[in-house]
Design an enzyme around this catalytic site. Structure first.
Site, PDB file in Angstrom:
ATOM      1  N   GLU A 138       0.832  -1.192   0.000  1.00 26.82           N
ATOM      2  CA  GLU A 138       0.000   0.000   0.000  1.00 26.82           C
ATOM      3  C   GLU A 138       0.871   1.248   0.000  1.00 26.82           C
ATOM      4  O   GLU A 138       1.991   1.251   0.476  1.00 26.82           O
ATOM      5  CB  GLU A 138      -0.931  -0.025   1.208  1.00 26.82           C
ATOM      6  CG  GLU A 138      -1.993  -1.086   1.014  1.00 26.82           C
ATOM      7  CD  GLU A 138      -2.864  -1.314   2.228  1.00 26.82           C
ATOM      8  OE1 GLU A 138      -3.929  -1.909   2.055  1.00 26.82           O
ATOM      9  OE2 GLU A 138      -2.491  -0.910   3.334  1.00 26.82           O
ATOM     10  N   CYS A 151       3.588   8.602   0.871  1.00 30.15           N
ATOM     11  CA  CYS A 151       4.157   7.691   1.862  1.00 30.15           C
ATOM     12  C   CYS A 151       4.363   6.351   1.165  1.00 30.15           C
ATOM     13  O   CYS A 151       3.381   5.701   0.775  1.00 30.15           O
ATOM     14  CB  CYS A 151       3.173   7.594   3.030  1.00 30.15           C
ATOM     15  SG  CYS A 151       3.690   6.450   4.300  1.00 30.15           S
ATOM     16  N   CYS A 158       6.685  -6.561   7.350  1.00 32.48           N
ATOM     17  CA  CYS A 158       7.866  -6.134   8.104  1.00 32.48           C
ATOM     18  C   CYS A 158       8.207  -7.219   9.111  1.00 32.48           C
ATOM     19  O   CYS A 158       7.310  -7.818   9.702  1.00 32.48           O
ATOM     20  CB  CYS A 158       7.580  -4.815   8.832  1.00 32.48           C
ATOM     21  SG  CYS A 158       9.033  -4.148   9.673  1.00 32.48           S
ATOM     22  N   CYS A 162       6.934  -4.460  15.837  1.00 32.96           N
ATOM     23  CA  CYS A 162       6.638  -3.450  16.858  1.00 32.96           C
ATOM     24  C   CYS A 162       5.197  -3.712  17.320  1.00 32.96           C
ATOM     25  O   CYS A 162       4.317  -3.943  16.486  1.00 32.96           O
ATOM     26  CB  CYS A 162       6.788  -2.044  16.281  1.00 32.96           C
ATOM     27  SG  CYS A 162       8.454  -1.740  15.678  1.00 32.96           S
ATOM     28  N   CYS A 165       2.131  -1.714  15.841  1.00 29.71           N
ATOM     29  CA  CYS A 165       2.041  -1.533  14.388  1.00 29.71           C
ATOM     30  C   CYS A 165       1.433  -2.748  13.719  1.00 29.71           C
ATOM     31  O   CYS A 165       1.895  -3.874  13.921  1.00 29.71           O
ATOM     32  CB  CYS A 165       3.443  -1.282  13.837  1.00 29.71           C
ATOM     33  SG  CYS A 165       3.496  -1.209  12.037  1.00 29.71           S
ATOM     34  N   GLY A 224       7.178  -1.650   6.035  1.00 26.60           N
ATOM     35  CA  GLY A 224       8.554  -2.134   5.987  1.00 26.60           C
ATOM     36  C   GLY A 224       9.576  -1.237   6.649  1.00 26.60           C
ATOM     37  O   GLY A 224       9.319  -0.071   6.955  1.00 26.60           O
ATOM     38  N   ASN A 355      -2.817   5.151  16.081  1.00 30.11           N
ATOM     39  CA  ASN A 355      -3.922   4.755  15.201  1.00 30.11           C
ATOM     40  C   ASN A 355      -4.296   3.308  15.474  1.00 30.11           C
ATOM     41  O   ASN A 355      -3.479   2.415  15.248  1.00 30.11           O
ATOM     42  CB  ASN A 355      -3.501   4.895  13.732  1.00 30.11           C
ATOM     43  CG  ASN A 355      -3.368   6.351  13.342  1.00 30.11           C
ATOM     44  OD1 ASN A 355      -4.272   7.151  13.554  1.00 30.11           O
ATOM     45  ND2 ASN A 355      -2.217   6.712  12.796  1.00 30.11           N
ATOM     46  N   CYS A 398      -0.677   6.036   9.758  1.00 30.31           N
ATOM     47  CA  CYS A 398       0.522   5.290  10.162  1.00 30.31           C
ATOM     48  C   CYS A 398       0.144   4.007  10.870  1.00 30.31           C
ATOM     49  O   CYS A 398      -0.679   4.015  11.773  1.00 30.31           O
ATOM     50  CB  CYS A 398       1.329   6.093  11.181  1.00 30.31           C
ATOM     51  SG  CYS A 398       2.069   7.543  10.521  1.00 30.31           S
TER      52      CYS A 398
HETATM   53  N1  SAH Z   1       9.632   0.902   9.718  1.00 26.83           N
HETATM   54  C1  SAH Z   1       9.870   2.278   9.743  1.00 26.83           C
HETATM   55  C2  SAH Z   1       8.985   3.055   8.783  1.00 26.83           C
HETATM   56  C3  SAH Z   1       7.569   2.624   8.669  1.00 26.83           C
HETATM   57  S1  SAH Z   1       6.531   2.883  10.076  1.00 26.83           S
HETATM   58  C4  SAH Z   1       9.735   2.810  11.143  1.00 26.83           C
HETATM   59  O1  SAH Z   1       9.303   2.086  12.015  1.00 26.83           O
HETATM   60  O2  SAH Z   1      10.118   3.961  11.357  1.00 26.83           O
HETATM   61  C5  SAH Z   1       6.230   4.649   9.979  1.00 26.83           C
HETATM   62  C6  SAH Z   1       5.866   5.292  11.309  1.00 26.83           C
HETATM   63  O3  SAH Z   1       4.557   4.894  11.723  1.00 26.83           O
HETATM   64  C7  SAH Z   1       6.808   4.894  12.437  1.00 26.83           C
HETATM   65  O4  SAH Z   1       7.165   6.008  13.211  1.00 26.83           O
HETATM   66  C8  SAH Z   1       5.952   3.968  13.231  1.00 26.83           C
HETATM   67  O5  SAH Z   1       6.411   3.860  14.545  1.00 26.83           O
HETATM   68  C9  SAH Z   1       4.596   4.601  13.104  1.00 26.83           C
HETATM   69  N2  SAH Z   1       3.483   3.717  13.462  1.00 26.83           N
HETATM   70  C10 SAH Z   1       3.401   2.382  13.292  1.00 26.83           C
HETATM   71  N3  SAH Z   1       2.213   1.913  13.742  1.00 26.83           N
HETATM   72  C11 SAH Z   1       1.525   2.979  14.200  1.00 26.83           C
HETATM   73  C12 SAH Z   1       0.211   3.140  14.765  1.00 26.83           C
HETATM   74  N4  SAH Z   1      -0.612   2.110  14.907  1.00 26.83           N
HETATM   75  N5  SAH Z   1      -0.177   4.380  15.103  1.00 26.83           N
HETATM   76  C13 SAH Z   1       0.649   5.445  14.909  1.00 26.83           C
HETATM   77  N6  SAH Z   1       1.885   5.351  14.380  1.00 26.83           N
HETATM   78  C14 SAH Z   1       2.332   4.133  14.029  1.00 26.83           C
HETATM   79 FE1  SF4 Z   2       8.013  -1.470  13.425  1.00 26.26          FE
HETATM   80 FE2  SF4 Z   2       8.134   0.196  11.326  1.00 26.26          FE
HETATM   81 FE3  SF4 Z   2       8.117  -2.470  10.951  1.00 26.26          FE
HETATM   82 FE4  SF4 Z   2       5.897  -1.242  11.799  1.00 26.26          FE
HETATM   83  S1  SF4 Z   2       6.892  -0.975   9.840  1.00 26.26           S
HETATM   84  S2  SF4 Z   2       6.777  -3.168  12.603  1.00 26.26           S
HETATM   85  S3  SF4 Z   2       6.755   0.381  13.079  1.00 26.26           S
HETATM   86  S4  SF4 Z   2       9.684  -1.286  11.991  1.00 26.26           S
END
Ligand code: SAH
Ligand code: SF4
Length: 425
Positions: A138, A151, A158, A162, A165, A224, A355, A398
């Site tokens: 996406e 974006c 990924c 986390c 996420c 990713g 989110n 995000c």
């Molecule tokens: N993997 C990279 C980039 C993609 S995630 C990273 O982690 O930085 C992009 C951003 O969205 C990151 O700051 C991540 O922590 C945030 N993010 C992920 N899940 C989220 C959620 N459910 N609500 C708000 N931000 C989130």
């Molecule tokens: Fe963590 Fe970024 Fe991967 Fe989501 S996309 S699991 S925030 S590293």
């Protein structure tokens, strides 16, 4: 923002998907793959890849650089989607290219438009080999008054898990290639009519005026971890920032990392883009839980890499992202700890309201809590914008990416089939 969508057939699809626009075309590459033929994809290719395609098409070495420049201009400045548009290239060469190569973009499976103007595309990458079904990712476009941010995803899924996420709950399917990353920009520019010297409006779209860019910024904040796919991300950035083509400024490209400390110096040196670091916690105990990669590269090591990030200065501040999780990381004491931690770094702090996604184990902090947190950070001298969630209604914010893709895909196909039946005019 001059680029805009001309009316496209709209389908009423209920509450979850406010607008789903039609989607899906069988690309030449997909057709070729289905028929077991290989077709070299030039849309998204680097200069070296174009040179090699030209060599295969029989272009002598002495001519190749000049031909690469011509193709580059057509593909990336004019947005050509058909070899026949390339009027300054002789017919026999165009025929030879058309036989072996394609200018197809990633296939748009579905396009959603949020009530706030955010657009999300579900894209299918062509199969890389016979047994590959083709990856789906996406990509989200966020229009604002002074910029339009795309974006992009760097991987399918990924591996880093986390806990807040949703993308992290998917198993990694694969890394995207550089061309597949650039392909996301091409799709957005196609759909927004955003090629400065566009050969023709595509799909009824209206091209933007000279100098007015619908896509002015790119953030690697989709699916990713970009630094786990370094070479492809680097090559994609080189294509995006080439002044004869897509011409995006390096200062308008931000790579977001969850903290792959050893790759950060390389990112600064080889790409020169802006850096965003997903911090989310001020102590290792909590960060180990939220961002499991912290067990490998703890906060001290991460911040050390930030201190040495090439090109960072007060004029080019790095961003620290901090997701606001109710009762987890949102106290005033943590705001003060954050300020202490970042002391001396040219930083701004981006507070992201969490989110939610189906089954997510956290809640978003209350608005007053976020405001209090932001105020402490701001009073300490850091810009601390609270990122307004965009496109929540289409799960484009995000961390929500890919959440509903499976359902959406089934739904979009069904709608498309219906529209094809209804719309045969
Ligand atoms: N993997 C990279 C980039 C993609 S995630 C990273 O982690 O930085 C992009 C951003 O969205 C990151 O700051 C991540 O922590 C945030 N993010 C992920 N899940 C989220 C959620 N459910 N609500 C708000 N931000 C989130
Ligand atoms: Fe963590 Fe970024 Fe991967 Fe989501 S996309 S699991 S925030 S590293």
């Amino acid at each position: 923002m001059a680029g805009r969508l001309a009316p496209v057939r709209q389908l009423s699809v209920g509450r979850l998907f406010p607008r789903v626009l039609e989607a899906r075309d069988m690309t030449p590459a997909a057709t070729a793959a289905a028929e077991g033929r290989a077709s070299v994809r030039l849309a998204g290719a680097t200069r070296a890849e174009l040179a090699s395609a030209l060599a295969d098409a029989g272009v002598p070495e002495r001519e190749r650089n000049m031909r690469v420049s011509q193709l580059w201009h057509w593909i990336y400045h004019r947005g050509a989607r058909d070899f026949s548009a390339m009027r300054n290239i002789a017919r026999p060469l165009l025929d030879a290219l058309a036989e072996r190569c394609t200018l197809a973009r990633p296939e748009i499976v579905a396009e959603q438009v949020s009530a706030d103007g955010t657009r999300k595309w579900l894209l299918r990458m062509p199969p890389a080999h016979r047994r590959d079904k083709g990856a789906e990712i996406e990509c989200v476009y966020i229009p604002e008054s002074d910029r339009g941010t795309l974006c992009v995803s760097s991987q399918v899924g990924c591996t880093l898990n986390c806990t807040f996420c949703h993308t992290g709950t998917m198993p990694l399917v694969r890394n995207l290639t550089a061309a597949e990353i650039v392909g996301q920009v091409l799709v957005a520019r196609d759909r927004l009519g955003d090629f400065p010297g566009g050969v023709a409006p595509t799909d009824g779209l209206v091209p933007s005026g000279e100098g007015v860019r619908a896509v002015s910024n790119v953030v690697f904040m989709g699916m990713g971890e970009p630094l786990y796919n370094f070479e492809a991300v680097r090559d994609a950035i080189a294509v995006m920032t080439d002044g004869d083509g897509l011409s995006l400024s390096k200062r308008r490209i931000t790579v977001s990392t969850s903290g792959v400390a050893p790759e950060m110096a390389r990112l600064g040196a080889e790409c020169g883009t802006m850096l965003a670091v997903s911090l989310h916690a001020t102590n290792n105990r909590l960060r180990d839980t939220l961002v499991p990669l912290n067990r490998k590269y703890p906060i001290e090591e991460l911040l050390q890499a930030c201190r040495f990030y090439p090109g960072a200065s007060n004029a080019r501040r790095m961003t620290f992202e901090y997701v606001m999780l109710k009762g987890i990381n949102d106290t005033p004491a943590e705001a003060r700890a954050l300020v202490r931690l970042l002391k001396g770094l040219p930083a701004k702090i981006n507070l992201i309201p969490f989110n939610p996604w189906p089954g997510s184990p956290y809640e978003c902090s209350d608005w007053e809590t976020i405001e209090r947190f932001s105020e402490i950070v701001f009073n300490a001298g850091y810009a601390s914008p609270v990122r307004t969630p965009r496109g929540r209604d289409i799960l484009a914010a995000c961390g929500q990416l890919k959440s509903e893709s499976e359902k959406l895909r089934a739904r979009a196909r069904m709608m498309l089939e219906e529209s094809l039946v209804v719309g045969q005019d």
